[in-house]
Design a protein around this motif. Structure first.
Motif, PDB file in Angstrom:
ATOM      1  N   MET A  32       0.897  -1.296  -0.133  1.00 17.58           N
ATOM      2  CA  MET A  32      -0.080   0.105   0.184  1.00 17.58           C
ATOM      3  C   MET A  32       0.811   1.254  -0.058  1.00 17.58           C
ATOM      4  O   MET A  32       0.362   2.383  -0.188  1.00 17.58           O
ATOM      5  N   SER A  33       2.079   1.165   0.395  1.00 15.42           N
ATOM      6  CA  SER A  33       3.007   2.311   0.476  1.00 15.42           C
ATOM      7  C   SER A  33       3.835   2.296  -1.031  1.00 15.42           C
ATOM      8  O   SER A  33       4.058   1.326  -1.558  1.00 15.42           O
ATOM      9  N   THR A  34       4.922   3.335  -0.891  1.00 15.21           N
ATOM     10  CA  THR A  34       5.688   3.521  -2.110  1.00 15.21           C
ATOM     11  C   THR A  34       6.992   3.236  -1.655  1.00 15.21           C
ATOM     12  O   THR A  34       7.256   3.541  -0.502  1.00 15.21           O
ATOM     13  N   THR A  35       7.897   3.166  -2.531  1.00 12.99           N
ATOM     14  CA  THR A  35       9.327   3.102  -2.164  1.00 12.99           C
ATOM     15  C   THR A  35      10.172   3.759  -3.299  1.00 12.99           C
ATOM     16  O   THR A  35       9.620   4.383  -4.087  1.00 12.99           O
ATOM     17  N   MET A  36      11.502   3.810  -3.074  1.00 11.88           N
ATOM     18  CA  MET A  36      12.202   4.631  -3.964  1.00 11.88           C
ATOM     19  C   MET A  36      11.978   4.386  -5.489  1.00 11.88           C
ATOM     20  O   MET A  36      12.102   4.879  -6.381  1.00 11.88           O
ATOM     21  N   PHE A  37      11.914   2.640  -5.512  1.00  8.94           N
ATOM     22  CA  PHE A  37      12.108   2.097  -6.835  1.00  8.94           C
ATOM     23  C   PHE A  37      10.422   1.694  -7.422  1.00  8.94           C
ATOM     24  O   PHE A  37      10.196   1.633  -8.437  1.00  8.94           O
ATOM     25  N   ARG A  38       9.537   1.871  -6.469  1.00 12.36           N
ATOM     26  CA  ARG A  38       8.195   1.690  -6.715  1.00 12.36           C
ATOM     27  C   ARG A  38       7.401   2.976  -6.308  1.00 12.36           C
ATOM     28  O   ARG A  38       7.154   3.186  -5.407  1.00 12.36           O
TER      29      ARG A  38
END
Length: 153
Positions: A32-38
């Motif tokens: 449900m969250s974002t990351t540096m690459f997504r």
């Protein structure tokens, strides 16, 4: 002694199910969250993880965690833009909790959130029916809350 072995086996299965369900909840939160690459959340993966967690919590009859898993599942559907499915998940969770003699107020709040999402989707009749279900559910526990749900419907 046979009964004690059977009980111990059930307890160990519950502990294993609880651990697995917690793992699925964390996985759902990750999706449900974002990351540096997504850069965008993956709601489809989150739905899968939350569904599995809810099944395991229901199997263990852990109603508060089941409700939180179903709420997270509904939120994931909501973020996908599937408001009816999101509302149906909350409706289903509230029905399960009320049928398993769980917390009536928790079920009522789930019904209320479900009704809000039905209303947002312009399904006024479904929202009204859901609020009436909420009123019936909490009627014995809190009459003022039941009256509020009925008036809101």
């Amino acid at each position: 002694w046979y009964h004690s072995i059977f009980t111990t086996k059930n307890m160990s299965q519950k502990v294993a199910n609880d651990a697995q369900a917690s793992k699925f909840m964390k996985e759902g939160e990750k999706w449900m969250s974002t990351t540096m690459f997504r850069w965008t959340p993956d709601y489809y993966q989150a739905v899968t993880a939350y569904t599995e967690a809810a099944k395991l919590y229901k199997k263990n009859q852990d109603l508060s965690r089941y409700a939180s898993a179903q709420t997270a599942l509904g939120t994931a559907y909501y973020k996908q833009g599937r408001l009816l499915k999101a509302a149906q998940e909350l409706d289903s969770a509230a029905l399960t909790i009320s049928n398993m003699d769980g917390d009536a107020k928790m079920a009522g709040s789930l019904y209320e959130k479900s009704a809000e999402w039905y209303l947002e989707k312009a399904s006024v009749d479904r929202a009204g029916r859901t609020l009436i279900k909420a009123a019936k559910c909490v009627e014995k526990a809190d009459t003022k809350e039941a009256a509020r749900f009925a008036l809101k419907a």
